[in-house]
Design a protein around this motif. Structure first.
Motif, mmCIF file in Angstrom:
data_model
loop_
_atom_site.group_PDB
_atom_site.id
_atom_site.type_symbol
_atom_site.label_atom_id
_atom_site.label_comp_id
_atom_site.label_asym_id
_atom_site.label_seq_id
_atom_site.Cartn_x
_atom_site.Cartn_y
_atom_site.Cartn_z
ATOM 1 N N HIS A 1 106.213 15.347 -30.046
ATOM 2 C CA HIS A 1 105.817 16.403 -29.118
ATOM 3 C C HIS A 1 106.802 16.507 -27.953
ATOM 4 O O HIS A 1 107.229 17.614 -27.580
ATOM 5 N N VAL B 1 104.257 26.477 -23.233
ATOM 6 C CA VAL B 1 103.192 26.272 -24.222
ATOM 7 C C VAL B 1 103.256 24.857 -24.791
ATOM 8 O O VAL B 1 102.224 24.186 -24.971
ATOM 9 N N GLY B 2 104.476 24.372 -25.053
ATOM 10 C CA GLY B 2 104.647 23.021 -25.571
ATOM 11 C C GLY B 2 104.161 21.961 -24.602
ATOM 12 O O GLY B 2 103.550 20.967 -25.009
ATOM 13 N N SER C 1 101.473 27.650 -38.609
ATOM 14 C CA SER C 1 102.473 27.748 -37.542
ATOM 15 C C SER C 1 103.405 28.928 -37.763
ATOM 16 O O SER C 1 103.719 29.672 -36.819
ATOM 17 N N ASN D 1 100.375 22.004 -24.643
ATOM 18 C CA ASN D 1 99.896 21.418 -25.899
ATOM 19 C C ASN D 1 100.109 19.907 -25.911
ATOM 20 O O ASN D 1 99.299 19.166 -26.474
ATOM 21 N N SER E 1 94.669 20.010 -34.886
ATOM 22 C CA SER E 1 94.897 21.330 -34.291
ATOM 23 C C SER E 1 96.055 21.311 -33.304
ATOM 24 O O SER E 1 96.751 22.313 -33.142
ATOM 25 N N SER E 2 96.286 20.181 -32.636
ATOM 26 C CA SER E 2 97.404 20.109 -31.690
ATOM 27 C C SER E 2 98.742 20.236 -32.402
ATOM 28 O O SER E 2 99.737 20.650 -31.794
ATOM 29 N N SER E 3 98.774 19.900 -33.682
ATOM 30 C CA SER E 3 100.025 19.995 -34.440
ATOM 31 C C SER E 3 100.394 21.432 -34.770
ATOM 32 O O SER E 3 101.540 21.714 -35.106
ATOM 33 N N LEU F 1 100.358 24.009 -32.635
ATOM 34 C CA LEU F 1 101.231 24.470 -31.555
ATOM 35 C C LEU F 1 102.453 23.578 -31.389
ATOM 36 O O LEU F 1 103.321 23.872 -30.566
ATOM 37 N N LEU F 2 102.523 22.503 -32.155
ATOM 38 C CA LEU F 2 103.768 21.745 -32.262
ATOM 39 C C LEU F 2 104.704 22.423 -33.241
ATOM 40 O O LEU F 2 105.915 22.528 -33.017
ATOM 41 N N TYR G 1 97.297 18.458 -24.086
ATOM 42 C CA TYR G 1 96.119 18.496 -24.949
ATOM 43 C C TYR G 1 96.170 17.372 -25.980
ATOM 44 O O TYR G 1 95.160 16.684 -26.224
ATOM 45 N N TYR G 2 97.360 17.161 -26.557
ATOM 46 C CA TYR G 2 97.501 16.091 -27.544
ATOM 47 C C TYR G 2 97.234 14.721 -26.922
ATOM 48 O O TYR G 2 96.540 13.887 -27.512
#
Length: 558
Positions: A413, A528-529, A491, A532, A334-336, A338-339, A535-536
């Motif tokens: 990231h 946002v990055g 995405s 994220n 899921s982290s990918s 927002l990547l 989070y990653y």
């Protein structure tokens, strides 16, 4: 030459299927991939410009259409994978979707050829203003119908072709070699298409460019069909997604049962089924224990021949552990999303920026706006080689172990966040020049942000493929690459929703971006990055590799 010692690297040759398969199929599959990539990128790379200049569609709306199309081409591989695994097989899926792509590209070529299928050009040299006539319903129908069919065809063949190519080899070493050539071919064809064909569209004529795409698609289909007598054909085995769905259903049905500590109370492998990495003398693992009930046997679950009589009430221990693996890896997956979302937004908005900038290189050459993104492909191709030949060996010498998949994704990231920040700074400078009535900023200033994105993709894209292939259940490895496509598709659609939201609540994205604050969009993506990325890092630190024996040196502390 003996069929078992076929080259190009003294290659692997499938022994099943009457000796079919092996490296003799490589020219046909790679030739098909080349033609389809040339055709697909030939119209997709310049779609925004085509919609603006030929169909009088507003710039942000054109960018939104492009995002939807790119999302569709990344979601249709999931459909292609399910059809290939469950019903039709790879050969039939590739043939059908290649024909669909050919039909869609033909419609697009007709819109560029026939004046009746396009609206009248704008009065003020093509500028978007009140004097621009909107397309008719028929013109929209042919245009969007062609785009939809072409996008469906590109998506349906995109990863299924790679799966079929790998199926021609039995040896994992030769499969890896094939994938290397597969990626190289895709990127090379994308670079050629995004430069040469786009240049023809901008300087010779849209009809010429689109008919070249049509011809490339037709040639690819012909090459693919000519190789049929050499292919090894895998028979559809049923979708692994069905087995995944059965586990929670069976666990829910048996939610009131008490778990047993006895191995014999659980279903392991059906008759004539090989035991995979979950040993038959073990009970299910304690993690996510509520799912273990799905493999708990009760009266009536097993048929007289020893097979599972009620597949929606009883699953094997292997199937239960497969689902647990997917649950564990889901946060990383899921982290990918927002990547990929900032990259999708940047891709469409960069084309709009390029249209407002000075794209001249010297006195006689002007970079087509649709070709600006080729910098991403070029930097990715170059750094894939540098990472493989120099950076990874250097890292291994310093640390005595190879960089892990999680580390590669983490670098991707970080570079993505840096790229968004650079995009914001460049756009801020461009707007200052516009408002000061200075000459247009050189489009070459867009290169650094695109190079950073390309380098990031060289790290995180192979890292994700490696992680999913290593960690996904054996039954799902053929669709692991399709999970990457799912990330890309989500995405692009999420990027469309974000742009639409920003247009509604802010004034940052007007039709004329010179009157907006595109730099604020990029700063938002940077924030946002960063979130994220945090989070990653949390997910990566908590994650434990499931198939440790497959890692060798690829160990990490998370």
């Amino acid at each position: 030459m003996d069929r078992e010692t076929q080259t190009p690297s003294s290659g692997d040759h499938r022994k099943q299927g009457g000796g079919r398969g092996g490296w003799i199929t490589f020219p046909f599959i790679n030739g098909t991939l080349t033609g389809l990539t040339l055709a697909g990128f030939g119209w997709m790379s310049n779609l925004i410009v085509y919609l603006i200049q030929q169909f009088n569609i507003k710039s942000i709306d054109a960018a939104q259409v492009s995002n939807i199309v790119n999302g569709g081409t990344s979601l249709f591989p999931i459909l292609g994978a399910i059809l290939a695994d469950s019903f039709l097989g790879c050969f039939s899926v590739i043939s059908i979707f290649s024909c669909i792509s050919l039909l869609g590209t033909g419609f697009l070529a007709l819109t560029a050829t026939l004046d009746s299928l396009r609206p009248e050009p704008c009065n003020n040299n093509g500028a978007l203003n009140s004097f621009c006539k909107a397309p008719s319903k028929l013109q929209f129908l042919v245009l969007y119908g062609g785009i939809a069919l072409a996008a469906m065809g590109v998506g349906g063949t995109r990863f299924t072709l790679a799966t079929m190519g790998a199926n021609q080899f039995h040896s994992p070493q030769h499969q890896a070699t094939f994938f290397n050539w597969n990626f190289f071919t895709q990127y090379t064809a994308a670079v050629v298409s995004s430069t040469a064909i786009v240049y023809i569209e901008d300087n010779v004529g849209w009809a010429w460019g689109f008919w070249i795409c049509f011809a490339a698609n037709f040639l690819a289909l012909a090459i693919f069909l000519l190789g049929n007598r050499f292919y090894f054909h895998d028979k559809p085995q049923g979708s692994p997604f069905l087995n995944i769905a059965r586990v929670p259903v069976a666990a829910f049905k048996k939610r009131n049962l008490i778990l047993s500590s006895m191995t014999k109370d659980y279903c392991h492998n059906e008759p004539n089924q090989p035991v995979n990495y979950v040993e038959a003398d073990h009970v299910p693992k304690n993690s996510f224990r509520f799912l273990n009930r799905a493999s708990l046997k009760v009266e009536g679950d097993i048929g007289s021949n020893g097979s599972i009589a009620r597949p929606w009430s009883l699953c094997t221990v292997q199937q239960v552990e497969d689902v647990k693996t997917l649950i564990r890896i889901f946060p990383l997956w899921s982290s990918s999303i927002l990547l990929g979302t900032p990259i999708a937004i940047q891709a469409s908005l960069t084309v709009l920026q390029a249209l407002t900038m000075d794209r001249h290189v010297g006195q006689h050459f002007k970079i087509p706006a649709g070709s600006i993104l080729v910098i991403v492909f070029m930097s990715t191709s170059i750094f894939l080689t540098l990472i493989d030949r120099f950076l990874c060996p250097m890292w291994q010498k310093l640390t005595r172990k190879s960089p892990s998949a999680l580390q590669r994704i983490g670098v991707g990231h970080a570079l993505n966040v840096l790229s968004m920040a650079v995009s914001a700074l460049v756009e801020s400078r461009r707007l200052k020049m516009v408002h000061a009535h200075k000459p247009n900023m050189l489009a070459l200033w867009l290169f650094p942000q695109l190079v950073l994105v390309g380098i990031g993709e060289a790290f995180h894209f192979p890292g994700q493929v490696g992680l999913y292939y290593q960690e996904f259940p054996a039954s799902l490895r053929s669709t692991a690459t399709a999970m990457i496509a799912l990330i890309i598709g989500i995405s692009f659609y999420l990027s469309t929703a974000i742009i639409d939201f920003l247009r509604r609540v802010t004034s940052w994205l007007p039709d004329n971006i010179n009157n907006g604050r595109l730099d604020n969009v990029y700063w938002t993506l940077t924030a946002v990055g960063l979130l994220n990325f945090g989070y990653y890092l949390t997910c990566a630190r908590l994650y434990k590799y499931q198939n440790v024996e497959k890692e060798v040196d690829d160990d990490t502390s998370g």
